[in-house]
Design a protein around this motif. Structure first.
Motif, PDB file in Angstrom:
ATOM      1  N   ARG A 155       0.843  -1.220   0.000  1.00 41.13           N
ATOM      2  CA  ARG A 155       0.000   0.000   0.000  1.00 41.13           C
ATOM      3  C   ARG A 155       0.863   1.249   0.000  1.00 41.13           C
ATOM      4  O   ARG A 155       0.662   2.162  -0.796  1.00 41.13           O
ATOM      5  CB  ARG A 155      -0.893   0.043   1.256  1.00 41.13           C
ATOM      6  CG  ARG A 155      -1.957  -1.004   1.311  1.00 41.13           C
ATOM      7  CD  ARG A 155      -2.799  -0.780   2.572  1.00 41.13           C
ATOM      8  NE  ARG A 155      -1.975  -0.775   3.755  1.00 41.13           N
ATOM      9  CZ  ARG A 155      -1.710  -1.841   4.486  1.00 41.13           C
ATOM     10  NH1 ARG A 155      -2.223  -3.003   4.161  1.00 41.13           N
ATOM     11  NH2 ARG A 155      -0.938  -1.759   5.538  1.00 41.13           N
ATOM     12  N   SER A 156       1.833   1.299   0.929  1.00 40.86           N
ATOM     13  CA  SER A 156       2.614   2.532   1.065  1.00 40.86           C
ATOM     14  C   SER A 156       3.498   2.748  -0.154  1.00 40.86           C
ATOM     15  O   SER A 156       3.657   3.878  -0.628  1.00 40.86           O
ATOM     16  CB  SER A 156       3.465   2.478   2.333  1.00 40.86           C
ATOM     17  OG  SER A 156       2.612   2.322   3.443  1.00 40.86           O
ATOM     18  N   ASP A 179      -2.306   5.809   8.239  1.00 33.48           N
ATOM     19  CA  ASP A 179      -2.236   4.425   8.711  1.00 33.48           C
ATOM     20  C   ASP A 179      -2.057   4.411  10.226  1.00 33.48           C
ATOM     21  O   ASP A 179      -1.006   4.812  10.736  1.00 33.48           O
ATOM     22  CB  ASP A 179      -1.069   3.699   8.013  1.00 33.48           C
ATOM     23  CG  ASP A 179      -1.093   2.200   8.287  1.00 33.48           C
ATOM     24  OD1 ASP A 179      -1.656   1.782   9.324  1.00 33.48           O
ATOM     25  OD2 ASP A 179      -0.537   1.440   7.473  1.00 33.48           O
ATOM     26  N   GLY A 182       0.649   1.416  11.480  1.00 32.87           N
ATOM     27  CA  GLY A 182       2.086   1.463  11.222  1.00 32.87           C
ATOM     28  C   GLY A 182       2.378   2.450  10.097  1.00 32.87           C
ATOM     29  O   GLY A 182       2.499   2.047   8.937  1.00 32.87           O
ATOM     30  N   SER A 184       4.392   4.823   7.626  1.00 31.48           N
ATOM     31  CA  SER A 184       5.731   4.605   7.097  1.00 31.48           C
ATOM     32  C   SER A 184       6.153   5.617   6.037  1.00 31.48           C
ATOM     33  O   SER A 184       7.289   5.607   5.592  1.00 31.48           O
ATOM     34  CB  SER A 184       5.829   3.188   6.506  1.00 31.48           C
ATOM     35  OG  SER A 184       4.950   3.083   5.403  1.00 31.48           O
ATOM     36  N   ASP A 263      -2.647   7.157   2.286  1.00 28.69           N
ATOM     37  CA  ASP A 263      -2.231   5.796   2.658  1.00 28.69           C
ATOM     38  C   ASP A 263      -2.977   5.455   3.948  1.00 28.69           C
ATOM     39  O   ASP A 263      -2.918   6.219   4.907  1.00 28.69           O
ATOM     40  CB  ASP A 263      -0.702   5.817   2.899  1.00 28.69           C
ATOM     41  CG  ASP A 263      -0.132   4.445   3.201  1.00 28.69           C
ATOM     42  OD1 ASP A 263      -0.865   3.443   3.141  1.00 28.69           O
ATOM     43  OD2 ASP A 263       1.086   4.378   3.508  1.00 28.69           O
TER      44      ASP A 263
HETATM   45 MG   LIG Z   1       2.174   0.843   4.795  1.00 33.22          MG
END
Ligand SMILES: [Mg+2]
Ligand SMILES: Nc1ncnc2c1ncn2[C@@H]1O[C@H](COP(=O)(O)OP(=O)(O)OP(=O)(O)O)[C@@H](O)[C@H]1O
Length: 420
Positions: A155-156, A179, A182, A184, A263
């Motif tokens: 995803r990221s 998110d 987590g 990122s 995200d």
């Molecule tokens: Mg991610």
């Protein structure tokens, strides 16, 4: 008769009670001592309208959303000399304001009018005060949410590369990391961990002080044309991202850029259904609110059998939520996990088990991803010609026609400036 609750600070109490008491057509059902009492009275459904003072302790956007959710419309009470208080109420979306000394008939009319407004109507929101860009966007800024099931499908990586690709083709973009399991993006783009990001934006929103220039200041440029609102520095700070603040920041985000990419976390469960306290923070509120606000949804899954099954389930779960129809993207496509003709095999599986006919594929590119992560820069900078970067650029062109035009003009010979 319009039923009214009040929750005002001590020095306004007498004036407010007198104003409501004298006004025709109003019944004062409870004088709440504080915000907590107001929220529980609101949830009990005893009144249609609440009058709050600008200096009521703890009054924030989430409280107003909670009241709105129970059909309670809110009016503000503020001294005309208190400009700061009035501004704050307006930024929180309180449009009906009463002042000491208002005629009882005017108070009655204002509150009765408020009660008649349909309860399904969203909270009134203050218009973004200014546009920060040199040229105001001509089309409504789309919000693209990049979601995907658990298991780190990418995803990221997709969100960052997509946002960088949009910016690279001249579409001013804001990338937001929501998110809550987590974050990122800050690390992927080598941005200082101390960047204030979404936590600061949410705090300002709760306090009614977030505006477009303020949001832009919290989202520094990571690349030319790409602003980034970094995520929570620690996952245990998830209670800071409440639905109302996320809704507000995404609304303002549309005035900061020409395309907003978000995200989000993998989880979609709505803990509220398990909780008696409907005002309690919910961990997935940020994801669910972003899905609701989205114009485009990109659902990313990985190509291995376990991930594909999660993707199928995930797409089914998203389908029953308020969210756009997802553009399904299978990432990390390779023969080793999907068979000798991986694309064909994946299309067959997704078509048969989920009725998904239209699927986009992104190739397996571990070396390119590793190089980008190590450098803390986007794939568009580190590996502009990687098949993965090129495939994500195709996705960007599909999501934003302005990006397609830019790509088209490069293909037809006009050289685009490539950042190295
Ligand atoms: Mg991610
Ligand atoms: N197409 C690809 N080929 C090879 N590796 C990839 C690809 N896309 C992403 N990766 C790698 O997969 C890992 C997970 O990617 P990423 O962090 O983007 O996933 P995520 O879905 O955001 O995960 P998380 O659940 O941590 O948020 C990273 O190491 C990333 O570099």
């Amino acid at each position: 008769m319009t039923t009214v609750l009040t929750a005002v600070s001590h020095h306004h109490e007498t004036a407010v009670v007198a104003a409501v008491g004298d006004a025709p057509g109003l019944t004062l059902v409870r004088r709440c001592a504080d915000l907590a009492e107001l929220l529980s009275a609101g949830a009990a459904g005893v009144a249609r309208v609440a009058v709050v003072s600008a200096d009521l302790r703890g009054l924030d956007r989430d409280a107003l959303r909670h009241l709105a959710g129970h059909g309670v419309r809110v009016a503000g009470f503020v001294d005309p000399a208190d400009e700061e208080g009035e501004r704050r109420l307006r930024q929180l979306g309180v449009a009906t304001l009463l002042h000491p000394g208002d005629a009882p008939s005017a108070v009655g009319a204002a509150l009765a009018g408020l009660a008649e407004a349909t309860t399904s109507q969203p909270l009134p929101v203050a218009a973004p005060p200014v546009d920060v860009g040199p040229d105001a966007p001509r089309v409504r800024t789309p919000v693209t949410v990049v979601w995907g099931p658990t298991g780190a499908p990418g995803r990221s990586t997709v969100a960052v590369t997509l946002a960088a690709g949009l910016a690279g083709s001249g579409v001013r973009t804001l990338l937001v990391d929501l998110d809550t399991w987590g974050a990122s993006v800050a690390q992927l783009l080598g941005m200082a961990d101390e960047a204030p990001g979404v936590a600061a934006a949410a705090r300002a929103s709760e306090q009614g002080t977030l505006d477009v220039p303020g949001l832009a200041r919290l989202a520094p440029e990571a690349l030319p044309g790409l602003r980034v609102l970094t995520g929570l520095p620690r996952a245990d700070r998830w209670p800071e991202l409440r639905a109302a603040a996320v809704e507000d920041l995404l609304r303002l985000a549309r005035a900061v850029a020409e395309h907003v990419v978000v995200d989000v976390g993998f989880a979609l469960e709505d803990d509220e259904e398990l909780s008696y306290d409907t005002a309690a923070p919910r961990r997935n509120a940020a994801t669910l609110t972003a899905l609701e606000a989205a114009d485009h949804l990109v659902a990313v899954g990985a190509a291995d059998p376990v991930s594909l099954q999660r993707l199928v389930r995930g797409v089914q779960e998203v389908a029953v939520r308020p969210a756009p129809r997802p553009l399904v993207v299978v990432n990390k496509v390779r023969a080793e996990v999907a068979g000798p003709r991986p694309e064909r095999a994946i299309r067959e599986v997704l078509g048969r088990f989920a009725g998904l006919e239209e699927v986009r594929m992104l190739p397996w590119a571990p070396d390119d991803c590793d190089a980008a992560v190590l450098a803390g820069r986007s794939l568009t900078e580190v590996r502009p010609r990687s098949p993965l970067t090129v495939a994500v650029a195709g996705l960007a062109a599909e999501l934003d026609p302005r990006c397609a035009q830019a790509l088209g003009s490069t293909r037809h010979g006009r050289r685009r400036r490539v950042r190295v």
